[in-house]
Design a protein around this motif. Structure first.
Motif, mmCIF file in Angstrom:
data_model
loop_
_atom_site.group_PDB
_atom_site.id
_atom_site.type_symbol
_atom_site.label_atom_id
_atom_site.label_comp_id
_atom_site.label_asym_id
_atom_site.label_seq_id
_atom_site.Cartn_x
_atom_site.Cartn_y
_atom_site.Cartn_z
ATOM 1 N N ALA B 52 -22.922 -8.236 2.382
ATOM 2 C CA ALA B 52 -24.057 -7.318 2.416
ATOM 3 C C ALA B 52 -23.765 -6.069 1.592
ATOM 4 C CB ALA B 52 -24.376 -6.952 3.864
ATOM 5 N N ALA B 53 -22.529 -5.568 1.699
ATOM 6 C CA ALA B 53 -22.185 -4.344 0.970
ATOM 7 C C ALA B 53 -22.271 -4.576 -0.532
ATOM 8 C CB ALA B 53 -20.776 -3.890 1.355
ATOM 9 N N LEU B 54 -21.789 -5.732 -0.995
ATOM 10 C CA LEU B 54 -21.858 -6.019 -2.430
ATOM 11 C C LEU B 54 -23.314 -6.161 -2.870
ATOM 12 C CD1 LEU B 54 -18.853 -8.458 -2.916
ATOM 13 C CD2 LEU B 54 -19.047 -6.097 -3.698
ATOM 14 N N ALA B 55 -24.127 -6.808 -2.024
ATOM 15 C CA ALA B 55 -25.536 -6.976 -2.370
ATOM 16 C C ALA B 55 -26.217 -5.620 -2.489
ATOM 17 C CB ALA B 55 -26.225 -7.835 -1.307
ATOM 18 N N VAL B 56 -25.944 -4.748 -1.535
ATOM 19 C CA VAL B 56 -26.566 -3.426 -1.592
ATOM 20 C C VAL B 56 -26.045 -2.656 -2.807
ATOM 21 C CG1 VAL B 56 -26.819 -1.216 -0.408
ATOM 22 C CG2 VAL B 56 -26.981 -3.332 0.878
ATOM 23 N N VAL B 381 -20.044 0.706 7.246
ATOM 24 C CA VAL B 381 -21.343 0.857 7.916
ATOM 25 C C VAL B 381 -21.761 -0.476 8.535
ATOM 26 C CG1 VAL B 381 -23.815 1.183 7.517
ATOM 27 C CG2 VAL B 381 -22.177 2.789 6.539
ATOM 28 N N PHE B 382 -21.630 -1.542 7.748
ATOM 29 C CA PHE B 382 -22.073 -2.839 8.264
ATOM 30 C C PHE B 382 -21.166 -3.333 9.387
ATOM 31 C CE2 PHE B 382 -24.284 -3.174 4.100
ATOM 32 C CZ PHE B 382 -25.562 -3.328 4.611
ATOM 33 N N ILE B 383 -19.881 -2.993 9.300
ATOM 34 C CA ILE B 383 -18.962 -3.390 10.376
ATOM 35 C C ILE B 383 -19.306 -2.647 11.661
ATOM 36 C CG2 ILE B 383 -16.600 -3.124 11.205
ATOM 37 C CD1 ILE B 383 -16.701 -5.323 9.369
ATOM 38 N N ILE B 389 -26.012 -6.572 10.660
ATOM 39 C CA ILE B 389 -25.580 -7.873 10.154
ATOM 40 C C ILE B 389 -26.380 -8.984 10.826
ATOM 41 C CG2 ILE B 389 -23.649 -9.496 10.176
ATOM 42 C CD1 ILE B 389 -23.318 -7.431 8.102
ATOM 43 N N ARG B 390 -26.529 -8.843 12.133
ATOM 44 C CA ARG B 390 -27.290 -9.854 12.856
ATOM 45 C C ARG B 390 -28.707 -9.937 12.312
ATOM 46 N NH1 ARG B 390 -24.269 -8.738 17.804
ATOM 47 N NH2 ARG B 390 -25.501 -6.891 18.188
ATOM 48 N N ALA B 391 -29.297 -8.758 12.061
ATOM 49 C CA ALA B 391 -30.682 -8.737 11.614
ATOM 50 C C ALA B 391 -30.808 -9.341 10.219
ATOM 51 C CB ALA B 391 -31.203 -7.302 11.613
#
Lengths: 502, 410, 405
Positions: B52-56, B381-383, B389-391
């Protein structure tokens, strides 16, 4: 007249059917006793009702209208109020601040109107006979009063349906009586009440109807007028249960624990123990009765090395241990069942195995030098789980996922599962089910018969009466009375507990 | 593990409902490590968080492209994505694309892993050590002091540096632990203060004749003896750009040692007991205050090793702020690795790869190196918010990581 | 995993991204203004390069660059970053100016996030084929020296450093590691300009007290303070006055230091301390910290500031009303000059030592507070400037006074 109804509620957890087609109904002006062992699914059922879990099947109806609760907020606004077994209060806030938390009455400019809030708290307490000081800080007031705050909190949110989860587990006999008065007052004020408990006597005393839950399913209803304790216990456990503790008369030997003029200062700098002296002899159960907060907690902590002794002496088997550390006390073959299993008896995220060695991890065979031997610990845990009937799928699951009764069994297993000369047990059966109580009581008597000295501190008068060979009554840091077990009634002891001279 | 629940009554399910039934590989991992962990969530969450972090980050690169906003068009959008794509490719090649890249990743990872372990062991014992930065500085300065004065054969000098750095960092961490144990002063406050003191102390020390080389006025120390340098692992290649050194071995050994201490030793059992429930630890006969001190000292010793890896592995001399924020990155690392040594090692490799790849990314594209910090922050942040992450990924990740440390003043 | 990236998640991510975009744009703007600021100072650069440089052939005599010659000039910043509003930014401004004005010049930079990046960044630029690599600051000295030794055919320039018989350029015995023919030091005798500023401040002070403070006790900072204090002392010896200079002792090297380069609050309180001790002119040598001092002067009207590095009338125009003058350190000029040399001569040229004589350092023009400096004092400062240039440097000038006295 409001009615709350559960129809066909089913809840599955992986591998477990927690609730199986449960039907339940309660109306205004009625107290429904919900009886069941720990692990029978009472708490799950109430969590569904309170919107904490979603049911897999079934529906919740209020006045015939199906409800959809996606969280406690929905349940509260539908008029459901829950008084939990473990209070949800902020210890450093005042009574009023706790009551209004989340629904603060807001005055001019968004400022909390504490004056108005205080007035409402006073009004509610007057109306329902819930005497509290709105300005008192929670951590300073006794458990019984804290419970009243929880009730006021629920009433403040205009609850019509009140659910009490094991409300008497933390109360003294007097407080229980007062609590029943409050319950009846609420009933007369038109509230519908669900009273969850595993205590047969209480449910018979206060309920209008009794529903019994076993293994997730409703196994029967009973009328308090006609049912007996034995009937209920059989329904609840699924087999006949011994409700009285069977024991031979004691044959005490030499004194194992000798306490002389013990003075201990409490957390609030008060004199918690003001010169206490007594002996506990081998093969004898000494019960300490008393209303909570009269020095019992400090007594146990002082004897087990958890609290500093100001003056006086403590000897175990003739050795002075007045200022010994918990580990040194442990080394004298002392078992200690602590008052609050979650606060100090267990490390909740630890597995059963890890908890089983909590006070012996540094000894052989659980460790060699600085290296833990988890194999030995696991074997011991498996043994104890087997021997003490701890109901768990594995020894490698966290203690937090066990029911209260099974958590207590883990502690008892740990403490009794080795050679002990002296047992110091505080509230050994607080908040656990009949089956487990029976079991733990048997173990306590067994330890006595094997020659151990036992000091049992309990605010449950029935428990003290049932177990003790000798009874000490504590009041305000003193031992105010001593009785021989079997020759004294609850009423006599009750008077001493209130401070009256015997 | 797969036993049916025994007894008649089903257990009350208060916690994670999956506990009773672990799949085969999870049970295998438990056996392997001797630790009871929700492996699915322990592995899945960090991996998804990274994704997710790389995508953002890609979106950030695209969105912060000024050209795109000046004249928006599909082709400009394509260019922006192309730029983001090359940045990501550069991250990959710069960290894993060649021997030099991999070696650079490993060289960066060594101090990160050591500092991450330092914070992680604090978390395990319920202590929030923000002072890894200062402890790194102190450990590193001891290593420098030894390195510039003592020149003995490498097989003696390197262990000497290791021990010295552990003592230096350990004392600095132990001070915070002692203050916590004796006076109740919260370690968050004291370690922050000790960071400042260490930072200024380094500047002062570097201006003394003891550390400064003759003739030089900058606050840069003399070079440590060659024998005190951590040997390059691939030194026989004789390539100056292959920088991986013994520090990574030290870090991996330390990780295993910490794993052993935490889960196989009595003191580690005490650390974890105190971390979860100091009351129960006291009940169990543990000396809670002594444990606080020793945890902080051990934590500081690990941070000191990180400082040593920085000095003796790469820099060979001290200049102000040589800890370079690694002590703070370590907090992210410990979170990302869920305070488990294996997790910290994995997280250390990841952050090391980001650092190594960041240089290539700067060279190959116009994306500023600050993006690396952004990616690291996003991972954290995601951790910290598994709900996100679930969402996003619609997966079940188990419970939140929960309370890591005790609160203020408790 | 992509298929799991359903609507809700996508919307969430977009929202998140949008928030970040807004933040990023805002950041970009601020970054633009900070990097733009030094650029404005460089408008004066061509005039200063026109003045003859003692160590360089004058720019005007350089032959035109060979047709089609290209130069890739690459700058490695220290951990302050390229937009540090200090020497990294100033050097980059010179590089950008070169790229804009000189045919065939392109420039690039790499920022370092920590000390272990320095060598890695230098190596990355070598691999990329940069014609000249410009490193900034003493923190990069060791890695630049080592890289220059390892790569004798690669051209380097380093700001604020010059090779000498001491580490990192030499071994412990003082033997140079290489002849460093491929490396140009860019140094600045800021004490010469600070000396003039001290003289001017002593003459302009009405209280008879001036003050200075620094960021850290390191040579690039203390050289300003040292020159300033010596300038005050010179004024006293010439005029027989006893103007006090607070904040630095040239003999012991001790003085007032904030120990950071970023706390504006420190700048304020350090200046306040000096003002409370009577100072009405303050020289803050701590980068942006000085802006806090300027703010104090602006609020209280009790002091004026001597700026450093660039002309603060340009870089901190909002404080013009409390700026007496600034001690200029024209790093951009030296970088521009170096790139030009590489383009035209194919080499960096010898040591660039910025002095009053070659315009590498100097005093900024008086503006709002020109009335504090009498024409007589202005004349004396100009004469002092000429005297220092004539003597061949500040130390020589001071020595000549001793000889004469």
């Amino acid at each position: 007249m409001a009615t709350l109804e559960l129809k066909g509620i089913t809840k599955r957890f992986p591998g477990v059917l927690a609730n199986d087609q449960v039907d339940l109904k309660v109306s205004s002006g009625e107290i429904l006793g919900l009886l069941g062992e720990n692990g029978a699914g009472k708490t799950t059922l109430m969590n569904i009702l309170y919107g904490l879990y979603g049911a897999d099947e079934g529906e919740i109806l209020i006045d015939g209208e199906p409800q959809q609760f996606s969280g406690p907020g929905d349940a509260i606004s539908a008029g459901i109020g829950m008084v939990h077994q473990h209070f949800m209060l902020v210890p450093v806030f005042s009574v009023t601040e706790n009551v209004v938390l989340g629904v603060e009455p807001v005055g001019f400019g968004g400022v909390i109107d504490m004056k108005e809030a205080k007035k409402e708290v006073r009004d509610i307490s007057k109306q329902y006979g819930l005497e509290v000081d709105p300005d008192a800080v929670i951590e300073d007031i006794p458990v019984g009063i804290q419970q009243r705050v929880e009730i006021i909190k629920v009433l403040f949110r205009h609850a019509e349906f009140l659910i009490f989860d094991e409300p008497t587990a933390v109360l003294t006999p007097q407080e229980v009586e007062e609590f029943f008065g409050i319950l009846n007052g609420l009933k007369e004020a038109g509230k519908a009440i669900i009273f969850i408990t595993h205590k047969l006597k209480e449910v018979l005393e206060v309920s209008d109807r009794i529903a019994v839950l076993r293994r997730g399913a409703m196994v029967g209803e009973a009328e308090p007028a006609t049912a007996t304790e034995n009937d209920l216990a059989t329904l609840m456990v699924g087999r006949p249960v011994e409700l009285v503790v069977n024991k031979e008369t004691s044959d005490p030997g030499a004194a194992v624990l000798e306490v002389r003029d013990l003075v201990v200062i409490g957390d609030r700098d008060q004199m918690a123990l003001a010169g206490v002296s007594f002996d506990v002899r081998a093969g004898e159960i000494v019960g300490v009765a008393g209303v909570q907060g009269n020095g019992q907690t400090e007594l146990v902590e002082a004897l087990t090395g958890l609290r500093d002794v100001t003056s006086g002496t403590v000897k175990i088997s003739g050795t002075e241990v007045t200022h010994a550390t918990p580990r040194q006390i442990h080394g004298h073959s002392v078992a200690h069942v602590p008052e609050d299993r979650q606060r100090s008896g267990l490390v909740m995220p630890f597995t059963i195995t890890e908890n089983v060695v909590l006070d012996a991890y540094y000894e052989e065979p659980y460790s060699h030098g600085i290296s833990m031997d988890w194999k030995a610990a696991r074997e011991k845990a498996a043994d104890l789980v087997e021997q003490y009937d701890v109901r768990t799928p594995s020894t490698e699951i966290p203690a937090s996922s066990l029911s209260g009764g099974n958590q207590q069994k883990v502690i008892v297993a740990r403490e009794f599962g080795r050679d002990v000369k002296l047992v110091i047990a505080s509230q050994p059966t607080r908040g656990i089910d009949v089956g487990s109580i029976e079991y733990i009581h048997e173990r306590i008597v067994e330890e006595r018969d094997e020659g151990a000295a036992l000091l049992i501190v309990s605010t449950e008068l029935d428990e003290v009466l049932a177990l003790s060979d000798r009874i000490l009554v504590m009041f305000d840091g003193h031992i105010v009375a001593e009785y021989q077990g079997g020759s004294v009634t609850a009423a006599e002891i009750g008077l001493s507990m209130a401070g009256a001279a015997p | 593990m797969t036993d049916e629940p025994k007894g008649e009554a089903p257990p009350e399910m208060n916690g994670d409902a999956d506990n009773g039934e672990k799949s085969g590989w999870a049970a295998f991992m438990d056996d392997l490590t001797g630790v009871n962990v929700d492996w699915r969530s322990a592995v899945l969450v960090p991996v998804l968080a990274m994704t997710a972090a790389l995508a953002v980050s890609v979106l950030i690169i695209v969105a912060s492209d000024i050209e795109l906003w000046r004249s928006f068009s599909i082709s400009a959008l394509g260019d922006s994505f192309g730029q983001a794509g090359s940045a990501m490719w550069a991250l990959l090649t710069g960290s894993l694309g060649s021997l030099a890249a991999v070696s650079s990743t490993l060289a960066f990872a060594a101090p990160l892993i050591l500092a991450g372990l330092s914070v992680a062991i604090g978390f395990k014992a319920g202590l929030f050590n923000i002072g890894a930065e200062g402890q790194m500085l102190m450990g590193g300065m001891v290593a420098v002091a030894l390195g510039i004065t003592i020149d003995i054969p490498v097989f003696l000098n390197v262990p000497l540096a290791i021990i010295g750095a552990m003592i230096g960092g350990g004392i600095w961490g132990g001070i915070a632990g002692l203050l916590r144990a004796r006076t109740g002063a919260h370690e968050v406050i004291t370690t922050i203060m000790l960071n400042s003191i260490a930072g200024l102390a380094v500047v002062w020390m570097l201006s003394t004749k003891f550390f400064q080389p003759e003739g030089r006025l900058d606050p840069v120390s003399e070079d440590i003896a060659v024998s005190a340098r951590l040997p390059r692992l691939l030194g026989f290649l004789d390539r100056s750009d292959v920088r991986v050194h013994l520090g990574i071995v030290v870090a991996l050994i330390a990780a295993y040692a910490i794993y052993w201490v935490l889960f196989k030793s009595t003191i580690g059992y005490e650390f974890r007991a105190v971390g979860f429930n100091p009351n129960a630890a006291h009940y169990g006969g543990m000396r809670v205050t002594w444990l606080y001190t020793s945890v902080m000292a051990l934590s500081g010793a690990l941070a000191g090793l990180a400082g040593m890896a920085q000095i003796n592995g790469l820099l060979y001399r001290a200049s102000p702020g040589f800890a370079a924020g690694i002590g703070f990155d370590a907090i992210s690392l410990a979170l990302l690795g869920r305070s488990h040594p294996a997790g910290v090692v994995a997280a250390g490799f990841l952050f090391g790869a980001l650092r190594a790849g960041g240089i290539e990314m700067q060279v190959a594209t116009d994306v500023p190196v600050d993006l690396i910090s952004v990616i690291q922050a996003l991972v954290v942040v995601f951790i910290a918010a598994p709900a996100l992450i679930r969402a996003i990924f619609r997966v079940k990740t188990g419970e939140e990581i929960g309370q890591l440390t005790t609160g203020w003043g408790t | 995993m992509i298929s799991a990236f359903k609507k809700r998640g996508a919307v969430l991510a977009l929202l998140f991204a949008f928030a970040l975009v807004v933040g990023a744009c805002a950041e970009d703007e601020s970054a633009d203004t900070t990097t733009a600021a030094p650029a404005t100072t460089t408008t004066a650069a061509p005039t200063t390069t026109a003045t003859p440089a003692t160590t360089q052939p004058p720019a005007t005599t350089l032959p035109p660059p060979p047709e089609g010659n290209t130069v890739l000039a690459c700058q490695v910043s220290d951990t302050g970053g390229i937009d540090d509003a200090s020497f990294n930014a100033s050097a980059w401004a010179g590089a950008q100016q070169a790229a804009a004005e000189l045919e065939g010049v392109s420039v690039e930079f790499l920022e370092s996030t920590d000390a272990t990046d320095y060598r890695a960044n230098i190596d990355a630029f070598i691999a990329k084929g940069c014609d000249v690599i410009i490193t900034v600051g003493f923190l990069l000295a060791d890695d630049t020296a080592a890289a220059a030794v390892d790569n004798p055919n690669q051209l380097f320039a380093i700001v604020d450093q010059s090779p000498g018989p001491f580490p990192p350029w030499a071994d412990a015995d003082g033997a140079l590691l290489s002849d460093f023919a491929n490396l140009r030091g860019l140094t600045f005798q800021t004490d010469e300009a600070a000396f003039l500023a001290g003289y001017m401040a002593a003459g302009a002070s009405t209280t008879g007290v001036v003050g200075t403070f620094g960021g850290l006790p390191i040579p690039p900072v203390t050289i300003f303070m040292d020159g300033f204090v010596k300038g005050v002392a010179h004024y006293n010896s010439v005029k027989g006055t006893s103007v006090t200079a607070l904040g630095y002792d040239s003999d012991s090297g001790e003085g007032l230091f904030t120990n950071n380069f970023d706390s504006l609050e420190d700048g304020r309180s350090f200046a306040e301390t000096l003002v409370n001790n009577g100072a009405d002119i303050v020289l803050p040598v701590a980068g942006p910290v000085g802006l806090g001092s300027a703010a104090l002067c602006l609020d209280t009207g009790s002091c004026v500031i001597v700026g450093v590095d660039a002309d603060w009338n340009n870089t901190a125009a909002e404080f013009s009303s409390v700026i007496l003058t600034s001690i200029l350190k024209n790093i951009d000029v030296s970088v521009y000059n170096t790139i030009n040399n590489v383009l035209v001569l194919g080499s960096t040229g010898n040591l660039f030592n910025g002095t009053l004589a070659n315009g590498g350092v100097g005093l900024a023009a008086l503006q709002d507070n020109a009335d504090r400096v009498s024409a007589e004092l202005s004349g004396e400062v100009a004469a002092l400037n000429d005297a220092i240039v004539a003597a061949g440097g500040l130390q020589a000038f001071l020595d000549s006074l001793v000889d004469a006295g």
